[in-house]
Design an enzyme around this catalytic site. Structure first.
Site, PDB file in Angstrom:
ATOM      1  N   THR A 146       0.834  -1.200   0.000  1.00 50.93           N
ATOM      2  CA  THR A 146       0.000   0.000   0.000  1.00 50.93           C
ATOM      3  C   THR A 146       0.868   1.250   0.000  1.00 50.93           C
ATOM      4  OG1 THR A 146      -1.684  -1.154   1.301  1.00 50.93           O
ATOM      5  CG2 THR A 146      -1.772   1.261   1.302  1.00 50.93           C
ATOM      6  N   GLU A 147       0.637   2.136  -0.987  1.00 43.75           N
ATOM      7  CA  GLU A 147       1.338   3.422  -1.071  1.00 43.75           C
ATOM      8  C   GLU A 147       2.863   3.277  -1.020  1.00 43.75           C
ATOM      9  OE1 GLU A 147      -0.296   6.103  -1.775  1.00 43.75           O
ATOM     10  OE2 GLU A 147      -2.318   5.293  -1.505  1.00 43.75           O
ATOM     11  N   LEU A 148       3.352   2.129  -1.472  1.00 47.17           N
ATOM     12  CA  LEU A 148       4.781   1.810  -1.473  1.00 47.17           C
ATOM     13  C   LEU A 148       5.407   1.856  -0.088  1.00 47.17           C
ATOM     14  CD1 LEU A 148       6.168   3.443  -4.766  1.00 47.17           C
ATOM     15  CD2 LEU A 148       5.181   1.179  -4.422  1.00 47.17           C
ATOM     16  N   TRP A 298       5.583   6.570  -0.911  1.00 46.15           N
ATOM     17  CA  TRP A 298       5.687   7.520  -2.023  1.00 46.15           C
ATOM     18  C   TRP A 298       4.805   8.751  -1.791  1.00 46.15           C
ATOM     19  CZ3 TRP A 298       3.174   5.253  -7.160  1.00 46.15           C
ATOM     20  CH2 TRP A 298       1.823   4.999  -6.972  1.00 46.15           C
TER      21      TRP A 298
END
Length: 398
Positions: A146-148, A298
């Site tokens: 999730t979301e890097l 990120w």
């Protein structure tokens, strides 16, 4: 030959309704069916359907030389089954081409990787793997969280689950002067790490239509020339799929750019590779230890967890939902478990973020709430009601 590795994140959450206790029960006591359907259908019309069509056409035009990767969250796939059969069919056609690599992540695009106990995180990865196999007929071999969100522990879990590589953000404070354009290996697990080149990614994802930007207007030829200037192993371009037609509207010329980009890149003698192909072509050059930098992502300028846990409202809501885990699972009720898992979706906490300027605009996009404070109050109201339902169920069991 330098490889361009393009990856797109495809996600929509199930947003909470403006909560007030009433006689509704189950999932839609808390989640807004009408708003979620309206948003999904709008984004499908503006982004998913035309972007799928454009990418499939480019695969055909370039006879498989154009290759890229996607990860589609479980929540988005659920919405496709409910309201978007055409979108789902587009993903299936991509899978059949052999030119598109699908990645795994958490089913609910959740923050479960930030729990001390990682059992829920692992469960959600397995749920996602199963759904992607059932709906798209593929078995992902590369992981993106999730979301890097990334740290040594997350990398170790991905490795233990059999994934052959992991994607994350090429955060400057973590790379410390090293290049994001080569592969690294994770400390304690040796799984290859593929880092995002955030500058060339954000030139498309965020700055494409920005008239103040010195690079404006961005053409496919111009972007390809910038990428061809990198004489290293890979240029890893990651962005939200909603870039095409939603964040950057059709009127900006984003679809013209998307249609022309593969051809312009291939003219420069660059090649396209998927993440799995990268790790077959290149070897990690050094070890990366994120331990001293905590968890990276990120999101926003900070590239950390502050987008979701940066203020007291966010942290309080997250702690409350974590504390419910053993009680939810003790009920053995599939509907209660489903509601709880969807309350872990990162977007709920993202809407509570109080950052300002450009990041603040990003946080408010797709939110049904007028302010972060309203989002937090609404989440807590729904959570307290849900908590009462959980303990009511446990009382009946006892």
């Amino acid at each position: 030959m330098t490889s361009v590795c393009m990856y797109f994140q495809v996600h929509q959450p199930f947003r909470l309704r403006r909560f007030w206790p009433d006689d509704r029960s189950g999932f839609y006591r808390y989640f807004d069916e009408r708003s979620n359907r309206e948003i999904f259908e709008r984004v499908a019309r503006k982004c998913y359907i035309p972007a799928n069509r454009a990418l499939l056409n480019s695969i055909d035009e370039h006879r498989g030389e154009f290759r890229f990767s996607l990860s589609v969250t479980g929540t988005l796939l659920e919405q496709c089954e409910l309201w978007g059969k055409e979108v789902l069919e587009g993903f299936r056609q991509m899978a059949e081409t052999g030119a598109v690599e699908f990645l795994d992540e958490t089913f609910y695009h959740s923050l479960s990787s930030l729990f001390d106990d990682k059992k829920e995180f692992i469960e959600e990865i397995k749920e996602h793997r199963e759904l992607v196999h059932d709906l798209l007929g593929v078995n992902p071999q590369v992981f993106r969280n999730t979301e890097l969100l990334y740290n040594n522990t997350i990398a170790k879990i991905a490795s233990d689950l059999g994934y052959k590589a992991i994607l994350t953000e090429g955060a400057d404070h973590m790379l410390d002067g090293r290049s994001p354009n080569v592969l690294y290996r994770a400390k304690d697990s040796d799984i290859p790490i593929i880092f995002r080149n955030y500058k060339l990614s954000d030139d498309i994802g965020y700055r494409f239509s920005a008239r103040w930007w010195e690079g404006y207007p961005l053409t496919a030829e111009k972007w390809a020339s910038w990428a061809s200037g990198i004489k290293e192993d890979c240029v890893n371009i990651y962005m939200d799929y909603e870039t095409f037609g939603e964040h950057q509207w059709e009127e900006t010329g984003i679809f013209t750019f998307l249609n022309k980009l593969p051809g312009e890149v291939l003219k420069t003698q660059l090649s396209f590779s998927t993440p799995l192909e990268l790790i077959k072509k290149y070897s990690p050059v050094a070890e990366i230890d994120v331990g001293d930098f905590s968890t990276i992502s990120w999101a926003d300028m900070e590239r950390d967890t502050s987008a979701w846990l940066g203020n007291d409202m966010q942290r309080r809501c997250f702690e409350e939902i974590k504390l419910l885990e053993p009680f939810v699972k003790k009920t053995g009720d599939p509907e209660i478990l489903r509601i709880w898992k969807h309350m872990l979706t990162s977007d709920h906490y993202y809407y509570m973020c109080t950052k300002w300027l450009g990041d603040g605009d990003v946080h408010s996009y797709f939110s049904v709430h007028s302010t972060p404070f309203e989002a937090a109050v609404n989440f807590m109201a729904a959570l307290m009601d849900f908590k009462a339902q959980v303990f009511k169920k446990l009382s009946a069991i006892d």
